[in-house]
Scaffold this active site. Structure first.
Site, mmCIF file in Angstrom:
data_model
loop_
_atom_site.group_PDB
_atom_site.id
_atom_site.type_symbol
_atom_site.label_atom_id
_atom_site.label_comp_id
_atom_site.label_asym_id
_atom_site.label_seq_id
_atom_site.Cartn_x
_atom_site.Cartn_y
_atom_site.Cartn_z
ATOM 1 N NE ARG A 17 -79.116 -9.351 -16.947
ATOM 2 C CZ ARG A 17 -78.479 -7.945 -16.991
ATOM 3 N NH1 ARG A 17 -79.473 -7.597 -17.174
ATOM 4 N NH2 ARG A 17 -77.924 -8.329 -15.728
ATOM 5 C CB SER A 18 -85.016 -15.226 -21.278
ATOM 6 O OG SER A 18 -84.216 -16.060 -21.526
ATOM 7 C CE LYS A 67 -81.481 -25.028 -20.012
ATOM 8 N NZ LYS A 67 -80.274 -24.032 -20.460
ATOM 9 N N GLY A 131 -76.237 -31.650 -17.118
ATOM 10 C CA GLY A 131 -77.480 -31.755 -18.312
ATOM 11 C C GLY A 131 -76.845 -30.078 -18.924
ATOM 12 N NE ARG A 153 -66.879 -34.457 -8.406
ATOM 13 C CZ ARG A 153 -68.333 -33.581 -7.764
ATOM 14 N NH1 ARG A 153 -68.052 -32.292 -7.078
ATOM 15 N NH2 ARG A 153 -69.316 -33.378 -7.584
ATOM 16 C CB THR A 154 -69.022 -39.170 -11.388
ATOM 17 O OG1 THR A 154 -68.940 -37.969 -10.063
ATOM 18 C CG2 THR A 154 -69.234 -40.146 -11.030
ATOM 19 C CE1 TYR A 222 -76.394 -15.269 -18.495
ATOM 20 C CE2 TYR A 222 -75.368 -13.046 -17.366
ATOM 21 C CZ TYR A 222 -76.853 -14.114 -17.717
ATOM 22 O OH TYR A 222 -77.377 -13.848 -18.011
#
Ligand code: ATR
Length: 278
Positions: A17-18, A67, A131, A153-154, A222
């Site tokens: 949507r960017s 990223k 991340g 979890r880890t 979302y």
């Protein structure tokens, strides 16, 4: 007049949507820019950034899975980008690649400004240590909550993330702890899901007693990806919120970095929600 060139790079990126958000920001602030989306082959990231710079690109947003690579190719990285070790915003200027991370400030702005809940003095639970969690922990600490538990979890991943942020936590006077998903010392005022468990159809990974009555339960995703968590929160007396506002606010911060103007993000969030809900 030629328009300054920006884009979002990811894989996949068709859902992004960017471009819509930045086009609307540009319209509302009178900025001349063109923003598109580019699906980058998985092993072509650095090359694609270079090609975009040669094309005249001024900056780009970076999404999954690039990223971490984005943070590595930068010639200069902001303090919050260094803490996150991941970047969602690159700016190209004078032959330099400047990396930043606006995901965390986007999350904090959405909770504090759009939802009207100041985080100062509250007890927070951040679920996940990948991340997505790394991108937001620094700005959450900057908001000055009394306590943040990072549950994963880890366990060793949560411990590493917490250790990296401990100096900032001490500076902000926030108690910061790493936990497994069980035996959490709740309840919490705000719990934030930074795992993709809803999307994969997995159950919400923490027990409902971590929620204070009326707590905010925030999923950083979302749409369908957030639904399982939102339904669980609602069913247990919490106030659910999805990550659409975070998406718009991280974009607003990127726009501010690139253009020096803060767009009316609240208005754009309301418009985007209306578009999505059809
Ligand atoms: P991202 O960049 O989206 O954060 P990631 O780095 O792969 O993706 O991290 C995914 C996060 O979701 C991790 O915290 C992961 O827990 P582990 O570190 O133990 O792998 C968490 N996660 C994924 N599936 C999960 C599940 N079914 N239950 C609990 N946590 C899960």
């Amino acid at each position: 007049m030629t328009k300054d060139l920006y884009c979002v790079m990811g894989h996949p990126v068709s859902h992004s949507r960017s471009p819509w958000i930045h086009a609307r920001f540009a319209e509302l602030t009178g900025q001349q820019l063109h923003y598109d989306k580019r699906e980058i082959p998985l092993d072509h990231f650095a090359r694609s950034v270079q090609a975009f710079i040669e094309e005249g690109g001024r900056g780009c947003n970076i999404t999954v899975p690039f990223k971490f690579e984005a943070a590595k190719i930068a010639t200069h990285t902001s303090t919050r980008g260094l803490l996150a070790q991941a970047s969602n915003v690159l700016t190209f200027k004078d032959g330099q690649i400047l990396a930043d991370n606006t995901d965390g400030i986007g999350l904090v702005d959405d909770i504090e400004r759009n939802a009207g809940l100041p985080l100062k003095g509250l007890r927070l639970l951040l679920i996940g240590a990948g991340g997505a969690a790394a991108g937001v922990l620094g700005p959450l600490l900057q908001a000055g909550p009394a306590h943040i538990s990072v549950a994963n979890r880890t366990l060793h991943k949560a411990s590493e993330l917490v250790a990296r942020h401990q100096p900032l936590a001490e500076q902000r006077n926030t108690a910061l702890e790493a936990h497994t998903l069980h035996g959490l010392n709740g309840p919490f005022d705000v719990i934030i899901n930074a795992t993709a468990t809803s999307l994969s159809g997995a159950a919400v990974p923490v027990a409902a007693h971590v929620l204070k009555p009326g707590a905010m339960a925030y999923d950083m995703m979302y749409g369908p990806g957030a639904q399982g968590f939102m339904d669980w929160a609602q069913a247990h007396g919490a106030v659910p919120r999805d990550g659409l506002g975070m998406l718009v606010e991280q974009a607003a911060e990127a726009f501010l970095i690139w253009r020096g103007v803060r767009p009316p993000s609240g208005q754009v969030l309301a418009e985007l929600r209306a578009v999505i809900q059809g």
